[in-house]
Design a protein around this motif. Structure first.
Motif, PDB file in Angstrom:
ATOM      1  N   ARG A  25       0.837  -1.207   0.000  1.00  0.00           N
ATOM      2  CA  ARG A  25       0.000   0.000   0.000  1.00  0.00           C
ATOM      3  C   ARG A  25       0.866   1.248   0.000  1.00  0.00           C
ATOM      4  NH1 ARG A  25      -4.900   0.360   4.156  1.00  0.00           N
ATOM      5  NH2 ARG A  25      -5.580  -1.323   2.755  1.00  0.00           N
ATOM      6  N   ILE A  26       1.951   1.228   0.792  1.00  0.00           N
ATOM      7  CA  ILE A  26       2.868   2.375   0.814  1.00  0.00           C
ATOM      8  C   ILE A  26       3.451   2.610  -0.573  1.00  0.00           C
ATOM      9  CG2 ILE A  26       5.083   3.195   1.708  1.00  0.00           C
ATOM     10  CD1 ILE A  26       4.407   1.764   4.336  1.00  0.00           C
ATOM     11  N   THR A  27       3.777   1.504  -1.278  1.00  0.00           N
ATOM     12  CA  THR A  27       4.333   1.633  -2.630  1.00  0.00           C
ATOM     13  C   THR A  27       3.320   2.278  -3.569  1.00  0.00           C
ATOM     14  OG1 THR A  27       5.740  -0.318  -2.297  1.00  0.00           O
ATOM     15  CG2 THR A  27       5.289   0.355  -4.570  1.00  0.00           C
ATOM     16  N   ARG A  28       2.057   1.834  -3.497  1.00  0.00           N
ATOM     17  CA  ARG A  28       1.033   2.399  -4.394  1.00  0.00           C
ATOM     18  C   ARG A  28       0.799   3.884  -4.123  1.00  0.00           C
ATOM     19  NH1 ARG A  28      -1.649  -2.472  -3.134  1.00  0.00           N
ATOM     20  NH2 ARG A  28      -3.054  -1.353  -1.721  1.00  0.00           N
ATOM     21  N   GLU A  29       0.685   4.228  -2.855  1.00  0.00           N
ATOM     22  CA  GLU A  29       0.413   5.625  -2.517  1.00  0.00           C
ATOM     23  C   GLU A  29       1.612   6.515  -2.842  1.00  0.00           C
ATOM     24  OE1 GLU A  29      -2.454   6.915  -1.731  1.00  0.00           O
ATOM     25  OE2 GLU A  29      -3.385   4.919  -1.804  1.00  0.00           O
ATOM     26  N   THR A  30       2.825   5.928  -2.641  1.00  0.00           N
ATOM     27  CA  THR A  30       4.025   6.709  -2.977  1.00  0.00           C
ATOM     28  C   THR A  30       4.097   6.945  -4.482  1.00  0.00           C
ATOM     29  OG1 THR A  30       5.190   5.740  -1.094  1.00  0.00           O
ATOM     30  CG2 THR A  30       6.526   6.815  -2.777  1.00  0.00           C
ATOM     31  N   ASP A  31       3.787   5.890  -5.271  1.00  0.00           N
ATOM     32  CA  ASP A  31       3.777   6.070  -6.731  1.00  0.00           C
ATOM     33  C   ASP A  31       2.734   7.114  -7.149  1.00  0.00           C
ATOM     34  OD1 ASP A  31       5.790   4.241  -7.070  1.00  0.00           O
ATOM     35  OD2 ASP A  31       4.425   2.537  -7.455  1.00  0.00           O
ATOM     36  N   ARG A  32       1.571   7.064  -6.514  1.00  0.00           N
ATOM     37  CA  ARG A  32       0.520   8.029  -6.852  1.00  0.00           C
ATOM     38  C   ARG A  32       0.973   9.460  -6.540  1.00  0.00           C
ATOM     39  NH1 ARG A  32      -3.587  10.418  -4.161  1.00  0.00           N
ATOM     40  NH2 ARG A  32      -5.402  11.011  -5.389  1.00  0.00           N
ATOM     41  N   MET A  33       1.598   9.621  -5.385  1.00  0.00           N
ATOM     42  CA  MET A  33       2.110  10.945  -5.037  1.00  0.00           C
ATOM     43  C   MET A  33       3.192  11.393  -6.010  1.00  0.00           C
ATOM     44  SD  MET A  33       0.501  12.305  -2.523  1.00  0.00           S
ATOM     45  CE  MET A  33       1.685  13.549  -2.046  1.00  0.00           C
ATOM     46  N   MET A  34       4.023  10.436  -6.457  1.00  0.00           N
ATOM     47  CA  MET A  34       5.074  10.783  -7.412  1.00  0.00           C
ATOM     48  C   MET A  34       4.459  11.208  -8.755  1.00  0.00           C
ATOM     49  SD  MET A  34       8.059  10.451  -5.944  1.00  0.00           S
ATOM     50  CE  MET A  34       9.266  10.161  -7.249  1.00  0.00           C
ATOM     51  N   TRP A  35       3.384  10.505  -9.164  1.00  0.00           N
ATOM     52  CA  TRP A  35       2.711  10.893 -10.410  1.00  0.00           C
ATOM     53  C   TRP A  35       2.081  12.294 -10.275  1.00  0.00           C
ATOM     54  CZ3 TRP A  35      -0.212   5.611 -10.448  1.00  0.00           C
ATOM     55  CH2 TRP A  35       0.667   4.610 -10.910  1.00  0.00           C
ATOM     56  N   LEU A  36       1.473  12.518  -9.104  1.00  0.00           N
ATOM     57  CA  LEU A  36       0.850  13.815  -8.872  1.00  0.00           C
ATOM     58  C   LEU A  36       1.877  14.927  -8.911  1.00  0.00           C
ATOM     59  CD1 LEU A  36      -1.591  15.562  -8.108  1.00  0.00           C
ATOM     60  CD2 LEU A  36      -1.196  14.955  -5.718  1.00  0.00           C
ATOM     61  N   ILE A  37       2.970  14.716  -8.237  1.00  0.00           N
ATOM     62  CA  ILE A  37       4.034  15.726  -8.225  1.00  0.00           C
ATOM     63  C   ILE A  37       4.600  15.922  -9.621  1.00  0.00           C
ATOM     64  CG2 ILE A  37       6.374  16.186  -7.400  1.00  0.00           C
ATOM     65  CD1 ILE A  37       5.536  14.828  -4.762  1.00  0.00           C
ATOM     66  N   GLY A  38       4.742  14.800 -10.371  1.00  0.00           N
ATOM     67  CA  GLY A  38       5.231  14.910 -11.751  1.00  0.00           C
ATOM     68  C   GLY A  38       4.305  15.754 -12.606  1.00  0.00           C
ATOM     69  N   ASP A  39       2.968  15.529 -12.469  1.00  0.00           N
ATOM     70  CA  ASP A  39       2.007  16.330 -13.245  1.00  0.00           C
ATOM     71  C   ASP A  39       2.030  17.794 -12.814  1.00  0.00           C
ATOM     72  OD1 ASP A  39       1.252  14.173 -14.706  1.00  0.00           O
ATOM     73  OD2 ASP A  39      -0.594  13.764 -13.575  1.00  0.00           O
ATOM     74  N   MET A  40       2.187  18.039 -11.508  1.00  0.00           N
ATOM     75  CA  MET A  40       2.251  19.415 -11.027  1.00  0.00           C
ATOM     76  C   MET A  40       3.485  20.118 -11.577  1.00  0.00           C
ATOM     77  SD  MET A  40       1.023  18.814  -7.084  1.00  0.00           S
ATOM     78  CE  MET A  40       1.470  20.464  -6.577  1.00  0.00           C
ATOM     79  N   LEU A  41       4.605  19.395 -11.627  1.00  0.00           N
ATOM     80  CA  LEU A  41       5.829  19.976 -12.186  1.00  0.00           C
ATOM     81  C   LEU A  41       5.666  20.255 -13.686  1.00  0.00           C
ATOM     82  CD1 LEU A  41       8.555  17.874 -10.326  1.00  0.00           C
ATOM     83  CD2 LEU A  41       8.071  20.315 -10.042  1.00  0.00           C
ATOM     84  N   LYS A  42       4.949  19.348 -14.382  1.00  0.00           N
ATOM     85  CA  LYS A  42       4.707  19.574 -15.811  1.00  0.00           C
ATOM     86  C   LYS A  42       3.848  20.824 -16.031  1.00  0.00           C
ATOM     87  CE  LYS A  42       4.949  14.635 -16.865  1.00  0.00           C
ATOM     88  NZ  LYS A  42       4.166  13.412 -17.145  1.00  0.00           N
TER      89      LYS A  42
END
Length: 561
Positions: A384-401
């Motif tokens: 679960r930590i891996t999934r939520e961490t990946d989701r946060m990483m995707w969110l941060i990636g989209d915010m940076l884009k």
């Protein structure tokens, strides 16, 4: 009007009186002549009755007094005449008209000039038997006697003419006053109406028809005054609203002269309040503003752009007003909005960078823990930590884009094949396509000029949304059409669709149509916002068609370069 009406009426009456006077004189004279002719005829008949065969003609003609009596032989020779002339010197009278009429048995009175006496006389003759022969007895009276009758009656006629003329003068003046006075009141009311001071005040006492007209005018004036007052009140309200709104507003006509301007616009351009009817150049020399207004005035072309003035940023809207040739310009101060947007962008960029480092560390430590973990109960928490961490990483990636797109000042475009990018994007979501058994179809190709990473992000996010919000066993169609002026990409699906009230918001940041479904499928709510920013960056056209429970179609029209 009153003076002209009086003079015209008086002139007509005076001419009529003169005509009547002349007719009266003529009729009187004619009647007197007729009466004189009857008198001459009666006198001649009397003389004829007194004449016998033994009558002394010389003595007979002397009984006429001022009436001339003449005895004429059948051959026209004058036998005797009451005038003091020698009958031997008189010419033959046989061809005189009165003698000819008597000879024919139809005696008639004639008015003619007497050569003997030098005056006009009325003649009448009768044929009278004398023994075995006959004579003509002729009598005549002077026309001057008839004229004397006329001259005696003429002063009376002149007096009556003067009296009638005088009475007509006063009568006409009274009638004209009664006719004109109500209209003078109407004129005064119209002046009061023009000044906005009209009050109903019916004026009667004239003729019934005129009173009816003035009453109708009064009613119309009352309605007009009420309408004017209502319009004046509405104008006051509108002026108050216009001058107290925060946005600057002014209107120009087809000659680019200012017809309306509010206080906010005067303050923005730092000008005095006497701008009405002046040319636009008195307000501003800004070329972008002047060109936009020129396009709107000439071509009815609306425009929306930003104008910087005195350190403030204004969003300028130029539109043609409907059903006329006026152009309205509205200036909205967006300085604070722009600053807030800039602060948000900086916050997103800074927060994304600050969160990325600890999330990377968390992900690394979690992967180490997963490698050394032997307990199955703990593994589910690590997953679960891996999934939520990946989701946060995707969110941060989209915010940076998004932050990068908003701060992009220049681009380095190259020729890009849309079919190739579609293929790459499909590979990215191939696992989800396979998992949902989605039928994925592509057709066509086109070349656009842009940075490949921007085209990839645009197409990938559109396809990801088509997959994420599709149904099990659904279908996705990607169609590329290349024309002379533009290339068009259309991505359609038969998924859950979007309701009309949500279609205007799906390009907002973090907005999700089905939040629970997005969370299950890993959606960040930034995909379509990235698509919109890329289209804005390249001035591409973005279109959306969707129907709830039927599917969605997103079209991007790329401008050719």
């Amino acid at each position: 009007m009153k003076k002209r009406l009086f003079l015209y009426t008086l002139l007509i009456i005076f001419i009529a009186l003169l005509g009547f006077f002349a007719a009266s004189v003529y009729v009187t004279y004619t009647d007197n002549i007729s009466l004189a002719k009857e008198t001459v005829a009666e006198t001649t008949q009397i003389c004829a009755g007194l004449y016998t065969d033994n009558t002394d003609v010389s003595s007979f003609v002397q009984v006429g007094g001022d009436t001339r009596i003449t005895i004429v032989a059948p051959d026209g020779t004058v036998l005797a005449d009451s005038s003091q002339v020698d009958v031997r010197t008189l010419e033959n009278h046989l061809h005189r008209p009165e003698i000819q009429a008597a000879a024919k048995g139809s005696p008639t009175a004639y008015v003619r000039h007497s050569g003997t006496l030098g005056v006009d006389l009325i003649y009448y003759a009768l044929k009278v038997k004398s023994g075995d022969s006959y004579v003509f007895i002729r009598t005549a009276i002077p026309v001057a006697r008839v004229d004397a009758y006329l001259y005696r009656s003429l002063p009376l006629l002149v007096f009556l003419l003067f009296l009638v003329a005088l009475l007509s003068f006063f009568f006409i003046r009274g009638v004209v006053n009664r006719v004109v006075t109500p209209f003078g009141s109407v004129e005064q009311k119209l002046r009061l109406l023009a000044n906005g001071k009209y009050k109903p005040n019916p004026v009667a006492g004239s003729y019934e028809e005129i009173d009816e007209i003035t009453r109708n005018i009064d009613n119309i004036a009352f309605v007009l005054q009420k309408s004017i007052n209502d319009l004046r009140d509405e104008k006051s309200k509108l002026d108050y609203i216009i001058n107290n709104i925060g946005d600057g507003l002014f209107v120009v006509n087809e000659n680019k002269s200012i017809t309306l301007i509010n206080s906010a616009a005067l303050d923005i351009f730092n000008v005095q309040s006497d701008m009405l009817s002046k040319n636009l150049h008195y307000l501003s020399y800004d070329k972008s503003l002047a060109n936009s207004i020129e396009d709107c005035v000439s071509l009815a072309k609306s425009s929306l752009f930003e104008l910087t003035r005195n350190g403030n940023i204004y969003l300028v809207s130029v539109k043609r007003l409907p059903d006329n040739k006026l152009t309205m310009v509205v200036l909205s101060d967006v300085t604070e909005n722009r600053e807030n947007a800039k602060r948000r962008e900086q916050f997103f960029a800074n927060a994304s960078h600050e969160l990325k480092t600890p999330l990377t560390a968390i992900k690394g430590f979690n992967e180490l823990a997963a490698l050394n973990n032997k307990d199955e109960n703990i593994r589910q928490y690590l997953d679960r930590i891996t999934r939520e961490t990946d989701r946060m990483m995707w969110l941060i990636g989209d915010m940076l884009k998004l932050s990068e797109l908003e701060n992009t000042k220049g681009i380095n475009p190259v020729a890009v094949s849309l079919a190739k990018i579609v293929s790459e994007a499909r590979e990215t979501v191939s696992a989800s396509i396979k998992e949902k058994a989605i039928i994925f179809e592509t057709a066509g190709d086109g070349i656009v000029t842009a940075e490949p990473r921007h085209v990839y992000e645009l197409i990938k996010n559109i396809i990801e949304n088509a997959v994420r919000y599709n149904n099990q066993g659904g279908k996705i169609s990607v169609k590329i059409e290349s024309g002379q002026k533009a290339v068009q990409l259309t991505v359609s699906d038969n998924g859950i669709g979007i309701s009309p009230k949500e279609q205007t918001r799906i390009f907002e940041r973090f907005y999700r149509v089905e939040k629970s479904r997005s969370q299950r499928n890993g959606g960040t709510g930034l995909g379509l916002s990235i698509v919109k920013h890329i289209c804005v960056l390249y001035n591409w056209k973005l279109l959306l068609k969707s129907k709830l429970s039927s599917g969605t179609e997103i079209t991007v029209i790329f401008g050719t370069h």
